[in-house]
Design an enzyme around this catalytic site. Structure first.
Site, PDB file in Angstrom:
ATOM      1  N   SER A   1       0.828  -1.210   0.000  1.00  0.00           N
ATOM      2  CA  SER A   1       0.000   0.000   0.000  1.00  0.00           C
ATOM      3  C   SER A   1       0.860   1.257   0.000  1.00  0.00           C
ATOM      4  O   SER A   1       1.995   1.259   0.477  1.00  0.00           O
ATOM      5  CB  SER A   1      -0.906   0.034   1.232  1.00  0.00           C
ATOM      6  OG  SER A   1      -1.735  -1.100   1.279  1.00  0.00           O
TER       7      SER A   1
HETATM    8  N1  SAH Z   1      -1.019  -4.694   3.976  1.00  0.00           N
HETATM    9  C1  SAH Z   1      -0.213  -4.978   2.804  1.00  0.00           C
HETATM   10  C2  SAH Z   1      -0.920  -4.585   1.512  1.00  0.00           C
HETATM   11  C3  SAH Z   1      -1.307  -5.803   0.826  1.00  0.00           C
HETATM   12  S1  SAH Z   1      -2.307  -5.712  -0.626  1.00  0.00           S
HETATM   13  C4  SAH Z   1       1.161  -4.332   2.901  1.00  0.00           C
HETATM   14  O1  SAH Z   1       1.403  -3.580   3.851  1.00  0.00           O
HETATM   15  O2  SAH Z   1       2.002  -4.622   2.047  1.00  0.00           O
HETATM   16  C5  SAH Z   1      -3.642  -6.746  -0.107  1.00  0.00           C
HETATM   17  C6  SAH Z   1      -3.294  -8.182   0.184  1.00  0.00           C
HETATM   18  O3  SAH Z   1      -4.506  -8.830   0.573  1.00  0.00           O
HETATM   19  C7  SAH Z   1      -2.756  -8.976  -1.002  1.00  0.00           C
HETATM   20  O4  SAH Z   1      -1.506  -9.500  -0.684  1.00  0.00           O
HETATM   21  C8  SAH Z   1      -3.801 -10.079  -1.200  1.00  0.00           C
HETATM   22  O5  SAH Z   1      -3.246 -11.316  -1.594  1.00  0.00           O
HETATM   23  C9  SAH Z   1      -4.418 -10.172   0.183  1.00  0.00           C
HETATM   24  N2  SAH Z   1      -5.754 -10.763   0.278  1.00  0.00           N
HETATM   25  C10 SAH Z   1      -6.805 -10.628  -0.577  1.00  0.00           C
HETATM   26  N3  SAH Z   1      -7.864 -11.329  -0.113  1.00  0.00           N
HETATM   27  C11 SAH Z   1      -7.487 -11.907   1.069  1.00  0.00           C
HETATM   28  C12 SAH Z   1      -8.131 -12.750   2.034  1.00  0.00           C
HETATM   29  N4  SAH Z   1      -9.398 -13.147   1.906  1.00  0.00           N
HETATM   30  N5  SAH Z   1      -7.426 -13.135   3.117  1.00  0.00           N
HETATM   31  C13 SAH Z   1      -6.133 -12.748   3.290  1.00  0.00           C
HETATM   32  N6  SAH Z   1      -5.473 -11.974   2.415  1.00  0.00           N
HETATM   33  C14 SAH Z   1      -6.137 -11.546   1.317  1.00  0.00           C
END
Ligand code: SAH
Length: 217
Positions: free
Chosen positions: A63
């Protein structure tokens, strides 16, 4: 790259976040001390302190720093709060929460990201428990949580997550269509009363799972 290049960039990023309206000094201080370059894809290290989202593997993204700062500020973390994160991704958001003194539980549905983030967080000595699986159904063993932060865009607010909030606990979650979402701040007022505030628009990757979107398109 000159040795101090990244440190200078990090200082500039924090100034930027202040200018954009982030006022939570604890959050700014933590972000000023956390090496974001350890969380980005190696191809993007030079861009680690741009205020932008950057690609990870498997079409996911770390993000934007502004988004991390904004969402974190909304949770008003107190030391020892239990916080559940859905979407570990790179582990950066989880690291910010842990450095603020929270007990962090974080779930990721992409195995490679889960594994890499777990390693990065361990190397930095941060206290985050990670889990591979579908975060839309939460992590009941450690509930209730003082805070839940969902870092992927949901079609609706997952009911199971609401029920894992402590009374007085807060959830930040982007919800909308697959491309653009509104950020919601939800507070559990009592067993059955939830107060919800609509905040800014954001763009997150989709939340995929039992109480999220069906498979990725
Ligand atoms: N918080 C992260 C941003 C990640 S982007 C950071 O600081 O880098 C969002 C993430 O959510 C992705 O890696 C995606 O694979 C994950 N995601 C999507 N649906 C999900 C679910 N149901 N359970 C867990 N993770 C999920």
């Amino acid at each position: 790259m000159k040795p101090n290049f990244l440190n200078d960039q990090r200082t500039k990023l924090i100034e930027n976040l202040r200018e954009r309206g982030i006022t939570d000094e604890d959050v700014l201080q933590v972000m000023a001390s956390l090496p974001r370059e350890k969380f980005v894809h190696p191809a993007f290290i030079q861009r680690a302190y741009e205020d932008s989202a950057l690609p990870l593997i498997n079409q996911q993204t770390i993000s934007q720093p502004y988004t991390v700062a904004y969402m974190t500020s909304l949770l008003h973390i107190q030391p020892n709060d239990k916080i559940l994160e859905i979407g570990t991704g790179s582990g950066y958001q989880a690291a910010v929460l842990a450095k603020l003194g929270a007990k962090v539980y974080s779930i990721e549905r992409e195995f490679d990201l889960h594994r890499q983030a777990t390693k990065t967080l361990q190397e930095l000595g941060l206290n985050v428990q990670t889990r591979y699986g579908d975060g839309t159904i939460g992590w009941s063993e450690h509930a209730p949580y003082q805070g839940i932060i969902v870092t992927a865009g949901a079609p609706d607010i997952p009911k199971t997550l609401l029920m894992q909030l402590a009374i007085g606990g807060k959830m930040v979650i982007p919800s909308g269509d697959r491309k653009t979402q509104t950020l919601y701040l939800i507070t559990r007022q009592s067993e059955n009363d939830f107060d919800s505030t609509e905040l800014e628009e954001f763009k997150f990757v989709p939340l995929i799972g039992r109480e999220g979107w069906q498979e990725a398109k």
